[in-house]
Design a protein around this motif. Structure first.
Motif, PDB file in Angstrom:
ATOM      1  N   VAL A  73       8.396  -2.902   6.009  1.00 25.05           N
ATOM      2  CA  VAL A  73       7.076  -3.343   6.233  1.00 25.05           C
ATOM      3  C   VAL A  73       6.350  -2.579   8.307  1.00 25.05           C
ATOM      4  N   GLY A  74       5.997  -2.869   8.120  1.00 21.05           N
ATOM      5  CA  GLY A  74       5.112  -2.392   9.593  1.00 21.05           C
ATOM      6  C   GLY A  74       4.674  -4.373  10.278  1.00 21.05           C
ATOM      7  N   PRO A  75       3.759  -4.326  11.163  1.00 26.97           N
ATOM      8  CA  PRO A  75       3.572  -5.757  11.493  1.00 26.97           C
ATOM      9  C   PRO A  75       2.716  -5.950  10.682  1.00 26.97           C
ATOM     10  N   PHE A  76       2.533  -7.482  10.147  1.00 27.44           N
ATOM     11  CA  PHE A  76       1.276  -8.237   9.750  1.00 27.44           C
ATOM     12  C   PHE A  76       0.645  -7.024   7.762  1.00 27.44           C
ATOM     13  N   GLY A  77       2.358  -6.438   8.068  1.00 32.67           N
ATOM     14  CA  GLY A  77       2.458  -6.331   6.329  1.00 32.67           C
ATOM     15  C   GLY A  77       2.270  -4.308   6.159  1.00 32.67           C
ATOM     16  N   GLN A  78       1.656  -4.439   7.753  1.00 31.72           N
ATOM     17  CA  GLN A  78       1.377  -3.079   7.136  1.00 31.72           C
ATOM     18  C   GLN A  78       1.945  -1.958   7.551  1.00 31.72           C
ATOM     19  N   GLY A  79       2.217  -0.654   6.400  1.00 31.49           N
ATOM     20  CA  GLY A  79       2.746   0.382   6.319  1.00 31.49           C
ATOM     21  C   GLY A  79       3.990   0.545   5.870  1.00 31.49           C
ATOM     22  N   ALA A  80       3.764  -0.423   4.689  1.00 32.98           N
ATOM     23  CA  ALA A  80       5.716  -0.195   3.966  1.00 32.98           C
ATOM     24  C   ALA A  80       5.548   1.262   3.440  1.00 32.98           C
ATOM     25  N   THR A  81       7.342   1.575   3.646  1.00 32.58           N
ATOM     26  CA  THR A  81       7.828   2.351   3.650  1.00 32.58           C
ATOM     27  C   THR A  81       8.761   1.828   2.350  1.00 32.58           C
ATOM     28  N   LYS A  82       8.639   3.018   1.193  1.00 31.41           N
ATOM     29  CA  LYS A  82      10.083   2.652   0.698  1.00 31.41           C
ATOM     30  C   LYS A  82      10.691   3.602   0.642  1.00 31.41           C
ATOM     31  N   LEU A  83      12.759   3.879   0.326  1.00 33.00           N
ATOM     32  CA  LEU A  83      13.453   4.587   0.046  1.00 33.00           C
ATOM     33  C   LEU A  83      14.355   3.754  -1.040  1.00 33.00           C
ATOM     34  N   ASN A  84      14.534   4.415  -1.810  1.00 34.18           N
ATOM     35  CA  ASN A  84      15.186   4.301  -3.223  1.00 34.18           C
ATOM     36  C   ASN A  84      16.275   5.389  -3.552  1.00 34.18           C
ATOM     37  N   GLN A  85      17.620   4.699  -3.990  1.00 31.65           N
ATOM     38  CA  GLN A  85      18.544   5.591  -4.622  1.00 31.65           C
ATOM     39  C   GLN A  85      18.666   4.941  -6.373  1.00 31.65           C
ATOM     40  N   SER A  86      18.116   5.975  -6.998  1.00 34.65           N
ATOM     41  CA  SER A  86      18.881   5.320  -8.448  1.00 34.65           C
ATOM     42  C   SER A  86      20.122   5.422  -9.265  1.00 34.65           C
ATOM     43  N   GLU A  87      20.737   4.487  -9.979  1.00 39.25           N
ATOM     44  CA  GLU A  87      21.489   4.573 -10.321  1.00 39.25           C
ATOM     45  C   GLU A  87      21.810   6.513 -10.880  1.00 39.25           C
ATOM     46  N   SER A  88      21.277   7.036 -11.013  1.00 37.92           N
ATOM     47  CA  SER A  88      21.488   8.366 -11.284  1.00 37.92           C
ATOM     48  C   SER A  88      21.999   9.384 -10.370  1.00 37.92           C
ATOM     49  N   GLY A  89      21.643   9.197  -8.872  1.00 38.91           N
ATOM     50  CA  GLY A  89      21.645   9.722  -7.754  1.00 38.91           C
ATOM     51  C   GLY A  89      20.328  10.515  -6.876  1.00 38.91           C
ATOM     52  N   THR A  90      19.110  10.054  -7.640  1.00 40.64           N
ATOM     53  CA  THR A  90      18.002  10.380  -7.394  1.00 40.64           C
ATOM     54  C   THR A  90      17.207   9.500  -6.437  1.00 40.64           C
ATOM     55  N   ILE A  91      16.454   9.871  -5.127  1.00 40.48           N
ATOM     56  CA  ILE A  91      16.510   9.075  -4.335  1.00 40.48           C
ATOM     57  C   ILE A  91      14.353   8.988  -5.172  1.00 40.48           C
ATOM     58  N   THR A  92      14.074   8.118  -3.687  1.00 41.52           N
ATOM     59  CA  THR A  92      12.049   8.188  -4.623  1.00 41.52           C
ATOM     60  C   THR A  92      11.643   7.611  -2.311  1.00 41.52           C
ATOM     61  N   LEU A  93      11.010   8.523  -1.939  1.00 38.53           N
ATOM     62  CA  LEU A  93      10.773   8.161  -0.835  1.00 38.53           C
ATOM     63  C   LEU A  93       9.230   7.560  -0.935  1.00 38.53           C
ATOM     64  N   ALA A  94       8.577   6.091  -1.061  1.00 38.28           N
ATOM     65  CA  ALA A  94       7.009   5.742  -1.214  1.00 38.28           C
ATOM     66  C   ALA A  94       6.597   5.489  -0.111  1.00 38.28           C
ATOM     67  N   TYR A  95       6.015   6.227   0.472  1.00 33.81           N
ATOM     68  CA  TYR A  95       4.480   5.725   1.993  1.00 33.81           C
ATOM     69  C   TYR A  95       3.229   6.507   1.837  1.00 33.81           C
ATOM     70  N   GLU A  96       2.193   5.786   2.404  1.00 35.23           N
ATOM     71  CA  GLU A  96       0.622   5.817   2.841  1.00 35.23           C
ATOM     72  C   GLU A  96       0.864   5.642   1.083  1.00 35.23           C
ATOM     73  N   ASP A  97      -0.643   6.373   0.077  1.00 35.75           N
ATOM     74  CA  ASP A  97      -0.846   6.341  -1.166  1.00 35.75           C
ATOM     75  C   ASP A  97       0.508   7.653  -1.699  1.00 35.75           C
ATOM     76  N   LYS A  98       1.851   7.817  -0.991  1.00 41.14           N
ATOM     77  CA  LYS A  98       2.565   9.407  -1.433  1.00 41.14           C
ATOM     78  C   LYS A  98       4.009   8.674  -2.115  1.00 41.14           C
ATOM     79  N   VAL A  99       4.395   9.738  -3.436  1.00 43.00           N
ATOM     80  CA  VAL A  99       5.522   9.063  -3.593  1.00 43.00           C
ATOM     81  C   VAL A  99       6.839  10.537  -3.736  1.00 43.00           C
ATOM     82  N   ILE A 100       7.898  10.880  -3.470  1.00 42.37           N
ATOM     83  CA  ILE A 100       8.476  11.830  -3.289  1.00 42.37           C
ATOM     84  C   ILE A 100      10.056  11.884  -3.919  1.00 42.37           C
ATOM     85  N   THR A 101      10.317  12.724  -4.701  1.00 45.34           N
ATOM     86  CA  THR A 101      11.370  12.008  -5.021  1.00 45.34           C
ATOM     87  C   THR A 101      12.649  13.214  -4.838  1.00 45.34           C
ATOM     88  N   GLY A 102      13.791  13.075  -4.298  1.00 40.18           N
ATOM     89  CA  GLY A 102      14.854  14.049  -4.221  1.00 40.18           C
ATOM     90  C   GLY A 102      15.910  13.874  -4.662  1.00 40.18           C
TER      91      GLY A 102
END
Length: 193
Positions: A73-102
């Motif tokens: 999370v950027g300064p003052f709570g701005q610009g959050a970027t989230k990267l997650n891996q589920s138990e099944s191995g799926t990766i999810t990248l969320a930033y701005e208004d986008k959500v991409i999986t791979g």
């Protein structure tokens, strides 16, 4: 008669206080070494430099044997970027208004944000360990035997300070670099299992 009542109340009070302090479940002993850590959470400050950008903010990283959740999370709570891996191995990248999986976290970060960041290796480097998937050169402090630097897969990992966590020395300040990419981490909190 009053004597029996007083003794009964004292015995009852001792019994109840003992029940209140008895652990309710099994106590997991702390890991015996950094490579024995099976689950961890870190948080602190991060600075990321790429050829086109410089980002700074706070991070929180939770990791288990099959899953992870990394949030920057950027300064003052701005610009959050989230990267997650589920138990099944799926990766999810969320930033701005986008959500991409791979299936590859490093590839998603490179493709979407232009960041080169080898997430799989960093899960070892953040604990002061070389990744077991490739050869590494490690230089250690002669007194503490803790790593000063790890060179692996074209990256240089430099450690400038460590903190004691449940009897283990874990990195507090480190830099991961492979020009022109550089990531500085200051870890304020470690929780390990």
């Amino acid at each position: 008669m009053n004597n029996y009542r007083v003794h009964f109340i004292i015995i009852l009070a001792v019994f109840l206080s003992a029940c209140g302090t008895t652990p309710t479940g099994p106590i997991t002993p702390p890991p015996s070494s950094a490579d024995a850590i099976t689950k961890w959470e870190t948080s602190g400050r991060v600075g990321i430099r790429t050829p086109d950008d410089a980002v700074s903010g706070n991070f929180n990283w939770q990791k288990s044997s099959t899953e992870f959740a990394l949030k920057i999370v950027g300064p003052f709570g701005q610009g959050a970027t989230k990267l997650n891996q589920s138990e099944s191995g799926t990766i999810t990248l969320a930033y701005e208004d986008k959500v991409i999986t791979g299936r590859d976290s490093a590839q998603l970060l490179q493709q979407e944000l232009g960041w080169e960041f080898p997430v799989n290796q960093v899960t070892y480097w953040i604990r002061g360990l070389a990744s077991p998937i490739s050869a590494a050169q490690i230089s250690t402090d002669p007194d503490t035997k803790l790593p000063n630097e790890i060179e692996q897969d074209g990256w240089l990992i430099s450690y400038s300070s460590f903190i004691k966590v449940d009897g283990l020395s874990l990195p507090k300040k480190m830099q991961v670099s492979k020009p022109p990419f550089k990531v500085n981490l200051i870890i304020n909190k470690w929780t390990i299992q």
